[in-house]
Design an enzyme around this catalytic site. Structure first.
Site, PDB file in Angstrom:
ATOM      1  N   GLU A 192       0.853  -1.196   0.000  1.00 13.08           N
ATOM      2  CA  GLU A 192       0.000   0.000   0.000  1.00 13.08           C
ATOM      3  C   GLU A 192       0.887   1.243   0.000  1.00 13.08           C
ATOM      4  O   GLU A 192       1.802   1.361   0.816  1.00 13.08           O
ATOM      5  CB  GLU A 192      -0.926   0.025   1.210  1.00 13.08           C
ATOM      6  CG  GLU A 192      -1.828   1.257   1.237  1.00 13.08           C
ATOM      7  CD  GLU A 192      -2.755   1.296   2.444  1.00 13.08           C
ATOM      8  OE1 GLU A 192      -3.536   2.257   2.564  1.00 13.08           O
ATOM      9  OE2 GLU A 192      -2.684   0.362   3.268  1.00 13.08           O
TER      10      GLU A 192
ATOM     11  N   GLU B 267      -7.961   1.952  -3.409  1.00 12.73           N
ATOM     12  CA  GLU B 267      -8.639   1.818  -2.129  1.00 12.73           C
ATOM     13  C   GLU B 267      -9.528   3.035  -1.885  1.00 12.73           C
ATOM     14  O   GLU B 267      -9.072   4.183  -1.989  1.00 12.73           O
ATOM     15  CB  GLU B 267      -7.621   1.684  -0.999  1.00 12.73           C
ATOM     16  CG  GLU B 267      -6.767   0.436  -1.092  1.00 12.73           C
ATOM     17  CD  GLU B 267      -5.921   0.240   0.159  1.00 12.73           C
ATOM     18  OE1 GLU B 267      -6.219   0.905   1.177  1.00 12.73           O
ATOM     19  OE2 GLU B 267      -4.967  -0.563   0.107  1.00 12.73           O
TER      20      GLU B 267
ATOM     21  N   ASP C  51     -11.779   0.335   1.834  1.00 13.77           N
ATOM     22  CA  ASP C  51     -10.864   0.472   2.960  1.00 13.77           C
ATOM     23  C   ASP C  51     -11.660   0.781   4.228  1.00 13.77           C
ATOM     24  O   ASP C  51     -12.754   1.364   4.170  1.00 13.77           O
ATOM     25  CB  ASP C  51      -9.868   1.586   2.664  1.00 13.77           C
ATOM     26  CG  ASP C  51      -8.679   1.552   3.603  1.00 13.77           C
ATOM     27  OD1 ASP C  51      -8.510   0.527   4.290  1.00 13.77           O
ATOM     28  OD2 ASP C  51      -7.930   2.543   3.649  1.00 13.77           O
TER      29      ASP C  51
ATOM     30  N   GLU D 132      -6.454  -5.176   8.475  1.00 13.32           N
ATOM     31  CA  GLU D 132      -5.534  -4.066   8.678  1.00 13.32           C
ATOM     32  C   GLU D 132      -5.168  -3.949  10.159  1.00 13.32           C
ATOM     33  O   GLU D 132      -5.926  -4.366  11.041  1.00 13.32           O
ATOM     34  CB  GLU D 132      -6.184  -2.755   8.214  1.00 13.32           C
ATOM     35  CG  GLU D 132      -6.464  -2.670   6.738  1.00 13.32           C
ATOM     36  CD  GLU D 132      -7.040  -1.324   6.331  1.00 13.32           C
ATOM     37  OE1 GLU D 132      -6.410  -0.630   5.529  1.00 13.32           O
ATOM     38  OE2 GLU D 132      -8.131  -0.965   6.848  1.00 13.32           O
TER      39      GLU D 132
END
Length: 812
Positions: free
Chosen positions: A567, A655, A687, A746
């Site tokens: 990312e 995202e 996200d 995450e």
């Protein structure tokens, strides 16, 4: 010297025109006349007139050449002067022939006299045409010219003609035609001098030539009264020759080409030279009349007295007429001056009224009639600088979503609502307060001798008044007002008017996020705004100064520990202390800088990821804001960046947070744009899943490939939270798997969290446990290892090998 441009061919006499322009022909002409004049002086009788005839012929040639090539204004007047010179040459030739014959006959004398009369008539006609150089002689010019000519005639008659006139008399030509011709010629000369003046040397030479011609006639007439002959004597031939030479010189002088008709003329009837000439000529003529009358009483010829009496009467008539014309013009001027004075007074009154109107317009709002910002600032400056410390409140007010009214119903409806709102605010404003309209739907109220508690009560009353429905036809519109209050008074020092308006506006902005829609200014608001401005100004220079960088955080396969993607995370390192993304990204979104910055992030991430994907198959994900997704050309930008970087679409993932999806213009437009992007092979991820609104709804309606579970759910997998916390994340994973999507957890920071995710069969994870965000070169080095160390670590129940194999397959 300026010459009139004349279109000619290369062989149309350009050399002649240059010779005239440089004065060569003029000097050549004068040089040729020198021997002719000398011959006149040294000879007598026939040779004298022969030289006189040659001088006239040379003048005719000079006039023809000069007028033809210089093309002066009113050329026909000059051609008439040339014709008069031809007649003069003819008269001189006849006189030569008469003298050579030795026996003058009546016919030859008559021919000579007729030619002289014709020359005189042509001269007068030519001067009459040339008077038009002034745009046309006025009646006053004509009267003054006649007055001067008649007065001059009376003086000459008294001093010369009447004194030498013999009893035998002469022909009618000498007694009538020549004197009248001389008077007419002199009159035209004076008229031309008064109206045209001497604008060029050529015109000056012409006037001198005319005066010389008048002197020639006078010198011809004076002896004729005693001898009875008009053949001339004394200086007559020389004066005539001088007049003729001067006329030719006027035609050859280079200034003739510059003569132009005067377009505008301002006549001054009381100019000092004109008045002096008028008085002198009037006195001279009347003096001559009185003197001759006195002589007549002593026995002189009554005819002479009669001539002077008639001339004097005409002179008096001219004087009276001239005075009448002057008086009439003066009266008209006085009337015009009075009219202009009245017009000026009326214009002054209109100007004063216009100034009052402009001042009112400059200080009042044209729509509502309320005082504007200028008046409010003046009032604030006066109030803030007066002695004493009486409390003040400056309130800023606007109407929430008023622009929607303009967009939906039009500006006429919006203006009508603003007028009604101003009336309601005016009714709610106390007597010691001042209401002003600043701009758009924003108003301000200055409340004097008012404390904060009282101001809060007033703000509620004003809000209740503004919240009442606005009836527009058969519809009712509702608006929600917001109020920002700025207390002015101890213990804080008094601000300036500009600072007060700024602080009230900051309080109004705070009211937009306030539950009760009323906010009071505090210094923290100014501090926050100052910090916002500093970040905003810095962001506008960040791209140009290369202050932006990207860090990359890997996404790992929980089964194998290998890096499958990364990312891209934006970093800003301005001079001084760096700013965190949570600080500057909201500023970039509010100021619109997120679009150019987001484009830079997309280009840089794709360029960096190209070698990673080619060697290791590692994809890259880029965060996209709501404003980027709303941009009509965003899908084209993605396609362009992929083409420039050479990165395949399958190696890129965009995202989008749930809140950004909600903030887009419409789900339909967002879905269409995302479908266009997915057609390029690009994957789309939601996200921070689970923290927004209508998550399940967006999963079913939007084209999504990956769901990134928010870190708040991952943190609940730590020991101590209990198995109940597993239920929600297990439900998310089952939902995602049933919809054919991929899940990424995450914020994984502990081994226990990683073990729990493996137990729940979560395919991929991202967090500090595996690696912190790092620059591109550092991330490239991590790809050379077979797996991240922490990703290979096992803690707690890990499940069977078959489960790990299945998980790894799904992650791949």
């Amino acid at each position: 010297m300026t010459h009139r441009p004349v279109a000619r061919t290369p062989h149309d006499g350009g050399a002649v025109r240059r010779w005239i322009g440089r004065g060569w022909l003029l000097w050549a002409y004068l040089a040729l006349n020198v021997p002719l004049v000398t011959g006149m002086i040294l000879t007598s009788d026939a040779p004298t007139y022969a030289f006189r005839s040659a001088i006239a012929v040379l003048a005719v040639v000079a006039l023809a050449v000069g007028v033809w090539w210089q093309r002066p204004a009113i050329p026909d007047g000059w051609w008439l002067l040339a014709a008069a010179t031809v007649a003069t040459a003819g008269a001189a030739s006849v006189q030569v022939a008469t003298l050579l014959s030795g026996s003058p006959n009546g016919s030859s004398v008559t021919w000579a006299q007729d030619l002289l009369v014709l020359s005189l008539i042509l001269l007068i006609a030519g001067l009459t045409r040339l008077v038009r150089l002034s745009g046309g002689a006025s009646a006053t010019d004509t009267l003054d010219a006649l007055l001067v000519a008649l007065a001059t005639f009376l003086v000459l008659y008294w001093l010369v003609i009447g004194s030498i006139r013999g009893p035998s008399g002469v022909s009618l030509l000498a007694e009538v035609v020549y004197p009248l011709g001389a008077i007419a010629l002199f009159t035209m000369a004076v008229l031309m001098l008064l109206s045209v003046g001497v604008p060029t040397v050529a015109i000056g030479l012409l006037l001198v030539s005319v005066v010389a011609r008048v002197a020639t006639i006078v010198s011809l007439l004076v002896p004729a009264f005693t001898t009875g002959s008009l053949l001339g004597a004394g200086y007559t031939p020389y004066l005539g020759a001088a007049a003729t030479i001067l006329l030719g010189a006027a035609a050859l002088h280079p200034s003739l080409a510059a003569t132009r008709v005067r377009r505008e003329r301002r006549e001054n009837l009381v100019a000092r030279p004109r008045v002096l000439l008028f008085v002198v000529m009037a006195l001279a003529g009347l003096t001559a009349l009185g003197a001759k009358v006195m002589e007549g009483e002593q026995g002189n010829n009554p005819t002479d007295v009669a001539v002077l009496l008639v001339g004097g009467s005409v002179l008096l008539l001219l004087i009276v007429t001239r005075l009448g014309v002057t008086a009439g013009i003066a009266q008209r001027s006085a009337t015009e001056l009075a009219r202009r004075s009245d017009d000026l007074a009326s214009a002054v009154r209109e100007q004063e009224a216009l100034q009052r109107q402009l001042r009112h317009q400059a200080m009042h709002d044209p729509l509502t009639g309320l005082p504007n910002r200028v008046v409010l600032v003046e009032r604030l400056e006066w109030v803030l600088t007066r002695p004493g410390h009486r409390p003040l409140i400056l309130a800023a007010i606007d109407l929430d979503r008023f622009n929607d009214v303009n967009d939906t119903y039009g500006h006429l409806v919006g203006d009508s609502i603003l007028v009604k709102a101003s009336h309601r605010l005016l009714d709610a404003t106390p007597g010691q307060g001042m209401l002003a309209r600043l701009v758009g739907d924003r108003f301000a109220v200055l409340l004097e001798d008012t404390g904060l508690d009282e101001a809060r009560q007033w703000a509620e009353r004003a809000r209740q008044a503004l919240r009442q429905p606005y009836r527009m036809g058969d519809q009712e519109l509702f608006l929600e007002p917001r109020v920002g209050l700025l207390p002015i008074g101890p213990p804080r020092p008094a601000p300036t008017a500009t600072q007060a308006l700024r602080d009230a506006d900051l309080a109004l902005r705070a009211a937009r996020n306030s539950g009760d829609r009323v906010a009071v200014f505090s210094p923290e608001l100014l501090t926050a705004q100052t910090y916002f401005n500093r970040l905003s100004n810095g962001l506008r220079r960040a791209l140009a100064r290369d202050e932006l960088t990207l860090d990359y955080q890997p996404v790992v396969d929980l089964a194998t520990g290998r890096v499958v993607s990364t990312e891209a995370l934006l970093r800003w390192n301005p001079p001084g202390a760096p700013a965190t993304p949570s600080e500057f990204i909201p500023v970039a979104e509010q100021t619109g800088m997120i679009r150019p910055i987001g484009a830079w992030v997309l280009r840089t991430a794709c360029r960096d990821a190209r070698p990673w994907y080619d060697r290791y198959g590692v994809a890259v994900s880029v965060n996209v804001s709501a404003s980027q997704l709303d941009e009509p050309g965003f899908d084209n930008l993605v396609e362009e960046v992929l083409r420039e970087s050479g990165l395949p679409g399958s190696a890129l993932m965009l995202e989008i947070t749930e809140s950004n999806l909600i903030a887009t213009t419409s789900a339909r437009e967002a879905s269409a744009r995302l479908e266009r992007i997915r057609s390029l092979g690009v994957r789309v991820a939601i996200d921070d899943f689970g923290t927004g609104y209508s998550s399940l709804s967006y999963l079913t309606r939007l084209p999504v490939d990956v769901v990134k579970i928010d870190r708040s759910f991952v943190q609940q997998l730590d020991p101590g939270h209990g198995q109940r916390q597993w239920a929600f994340i297990r439900a998310i994973l089952h939902l995602v798997e049933s919809m054919g999507l991929q899940a990424v957890a995450e914020g994984v920071e502990t081994r226990e969290q990683a073990a729990a995710l493996r137990e729940l069969r979560c395919p991929c994870a991202q967090g500090f446990l595996f690696a912190k965000p790092m620059p591109a070169d550092a991330f490239a080095r991590t790809l050379t290892s077979p797996a991240l160390p922490e990703a290979r670590a096992r803690a707690g129940p890990s499940g069977s090998a078959s489960r790990r194999t299945a998980t790894s397959r799904r992650a791949a």
